[in-house]
Design a protein around this motif. Structure first.
Motif, PDB file in Angstrom:
ATOM      1  N   SER A 109      10.182   1.369  -8.130  1.00 38.78           N
ATOM      2  CA  SER A 109      11.205   2.204  -7.499  1.00 38.78           C
ATOM      3  C   SER A 109      11.405   1.842  -6.046  1.00 38.78           C
ATOM      4  CB  SER A 109      10.804   3.679  -7.609  1.00 38.78           C
ATOM      5  OG  SER A 109       9.549   3.899  -6.987  1.00 38.78           O
ATOM      6  N   GLN A 110      10.444   1.119  -5.451  1.00 41.87           N
ATOM      7  CA  GLN A 110      10.534   0.741  -4.050  1.00 41.87           C
ATOM      8  C   GLN A 110      10.403  -0.774  -3.927  1.00 41.87           C
ATOM      9  OE1 GLN A 110       7.339   3.442  -2.698  1.00 41.87           O
ATOM     10  NE2 GLN A 110       8.880   4.414  -1.412  1.00 41.87           N
ATOM     11  N   LYS A 111      11.142  -1.350  -2.982  1.00 38.16           N
ATOM     12  CA  LYS A 111      11.214  -2.809  -2.883  1.00 38.16           C
ATOM     13  C   LYS A 111      11.211  -3.251  -1.425  1.00 38.16           C
ATOM     14  CE  LYS A 111      15.172  -4.730  -3.935  1.00 38.16           C
ATOM     15  NZ  LYS A 111      16.304  -5.300  -4.709  1.00 38.16           N
ATOM     16  N   GLU A 118       0.815  -1.217   0.000  1.00 36.29           N
ATOM     17  CA  GLU A 118       0.000   0.000   0.000  1.00 36.29           C
ATOM     18  C   GLU A 118       0.846   1.264   0.000  1.00 36.29           C
ATOM     19  OE1 GLU A 118      -2.373  -0.540   3.453  1.00 36.29           O
ATOM     20  OE2 GLU A 118      -3.772  -1.959   2.513  1.00 36.29           O
ATOM     21  N   ARG A 119       2.059   1.162   0.570  1.00 39.03           N
ATOM     22  CA  ARG A 119       2.948   2.325   0.622  1.00 39.03           C
ATOM     23  C   ARG A 119       3.845   2.411  -0.618  1.00 39.03           C
ATOM     24  NH1 ARG A 119       3.192   3.661   6.224  1.00 39.03           N
ATOM     25  NH2 ARG A 119       1.023   3.434   6.904  1.00 39.03           N
ATOM     26  N   GLY A 120       3.640   1.537  -1.595  1.00 38.75           N
ATOM     27  CA  GLY A 120       4.396   1.635  -2.844  1.00 38.75           C
ATOM     28  C   GLY A 120       5.539   0.656  -2.995  1.00 38.75           C
ATOM     29  N   HIS A 127      13.988   1.101   0.046  1.00 40.84           N
ATOM     30  CA  HIS A 127      13.845  -0.303   0.399  1.00 40.84           C
ATOM     31  C   HIS A 127      13.333  -0.441   1.831  1.00 40.84           C
ATOM     32  CE1 HIS A 127      17.190  -1.486  -2.693  1.00 40.84           C
ATOM     33  NE2 HIS A 127      16.037  -1.214  -3.261  1.00 40.84           N
ATOM     34  N   ARG A 128      12.674  -1.564   2.097  1.00 39.60           N
ATOM     35  CA  ARG A 128      12.317  -1.959   3.448  1.00 39.60           C
ATOM     36  C   ARG A 128      12.758  -3.406   3.631  1.00 39.60           C
ATOM     37  NH1 ARG A 128      12.138   2.629   3.904  1.00 39.60           N
ATOM     38  NH2 ARG A 128      10.544   3.962   4.876  1.00 39.60           N
ATOM     39  N   LEU A 129      13.281  -3.735   4.810  1.00 41.05           N
ATOM     40  CA  LEU A 129      13.772  -5.083   5.083  1.00 41.05           C
ATOM     41  C   LEU A 129      12.858  -5.744   6.107  1.00 41.05           C
ATOM     42  CD1 LEU A 129      15.937  -7.334   4.880  1.00 41.05           C
ATOM     43  CD2 LEU A 129      17.189  -6.160   6.715  1.00 41.05           C
TER      44      LEU A 129
END
Length: 346
Positions: A75-77, A43-45, A107-109
């Motif tokens: 662009s975001q992962k 939802e946040r991309g 990025h988010r882990l």
């Protein structure tokens, strides 16, 4: 930051931390927490997801490569790091700390560590994760905590349960949150929103299915192979989730394995064990008879087959998990011992 499971949804509503770690020994809550984090990330991309399975001789350079790679599609992962072991070693700890030192904003882990060793929670890399992002530890629910959890879940589905309803349901599922969640969903469909009485719950349980998961231990104790086959085949035909069937079978195998160990110390030790495990008096005689029927090597073999069924259900091993579950049930009911599980073969 460390947060408890009930605060997860509210925390995610305020933002998504650069690093999120979920650990603990309760698989249902762990799965729900991971699903919620993934959904919020989408939802946040963070529409692309890269999964890194940490098993055996894992190359920790893959984590750094994932962090610095550019996506052709988004662009975001979200990078998902799945830890199979309770410890990740020096290289793993350094790799995670290096990532946390310079997290990429695009990025988010997400770290999933269901088997994390208790001592590992004190490791520097875990402390770094907690300082950089969020650590959530899920734990098995027992006693009043389980009753409260079921009550909250019933109310979230629009049901208004009488005080004894949640306790009745908690006694039936015996700590299995997946079974509890499925019972709540079924009750919401059958009863609709509104009051839920103990009588309504009793009728719903009685009419729930032709075949019941909790018939499996009875068939094993009775040594009724034909009934065991009918139960497992019926559960498969009704679309029962394989993890539920595995949970019941594995619980029975583990109980028998511990009972067999106690029996080596003599009758008094076995009786004390059964009393400590709160095995009902009318079941103790059949259980002892079952122990005498089972060849000594059978229970270790069945534990291996439980592990194999778990891997088949998760898609990590070839073969039909229902065939493996049926073989476990058949052996418990007095059938021939199954061959050595591939997961234990040397």
């Amino acid at each position: 930051m460390r947060i408890p499971f009930p605060q997860l949804a509210a925390h995610l509503a305020s933002g998504l931390a650069p690093v999120f770690m979920i650990c603990g020994d309760e698989p249902f809550q762990l799965g729900e927490a991971a699903t919620l984090v993934r959904r919020v990330a989408r939802e946040r991309g963070y529409t692309e997801r890269e999964v890194l399975e940490v098993e055996g001789h894992f190359d920790w350079g893959q984590l750094a490569a994932a962090a610095h790679s550019l996506s052709l599609f988004a662009s975001q992962k979200l990078i998902e790091l799945r830890l199979a072991s309770g410890k990740i070693g020096r290289d793993g700890g350094e790799a995670v700390r290096a990532y946390c030192a310079r997290p990429r904003p695009e990025h988010r882990l997400l770290i999933l560590a269901p088997n994390l060793d208790y001592q590992e929670l004190k490791a520097k890399w875990v402390q770094t994760v907690e300082q950089t992002g969020v650590l959530l530890q899920v734990q098995a629910l027992t006693g009043q905590r389980l009753v409260d959890w079921i009550g909250q879940r019933l109310r979230a589905r629009g049901l208004v349960p009488e005080p004894e309803v949640a306790a009745m349901l908690a006694e039936r599922v015996e700590g299995n949150l997946l079974a509890a969640a499925q019972e709540v969903d079924k009750l919401a469909l059958l009863q609709g929103q509104g009051p839920l009485t103990a009588e309504q719950l009793g009728r719903a349980i009685a009419d729930s299915a032709r075949f019941d998961l909790f018939d499996i231990p009875d068939a094993a104790l009775a040594g009724d192979r034909a009934r065991m086959h009918r139960i497992i085949q019926g559960l498969a035909a009704e679309g029962t989730a394989e993890p539920l069937v595995l949970w019941v079978l594995a619980r029975e195998v583990r109980l028998l394995a511990r009972a067999a160990f106690a029996a080596r110390e003599g009758t008094r030790a076995l009786d004390a064990f059964l009393a400590a495990e709160r095995v009902w008096q009318n079941r103790q005689g059949p259980l002892k008879a079952l122990l005498r029927r089972l060849p000594a090597p059978t229970l270790p073999l069945l534990l291996g087959h439980c592990a194999l069924a778990d891997r088949q259900i998760k898609g990590l091993a070839t073969g039909d998990p229902w065939l493996t579950l049926d073989a476990i049930g058949d052996a418990l009911a007095g059938g021939p011992s199954p061959p050595l599980a591939p997961s234990l073969a040397t």
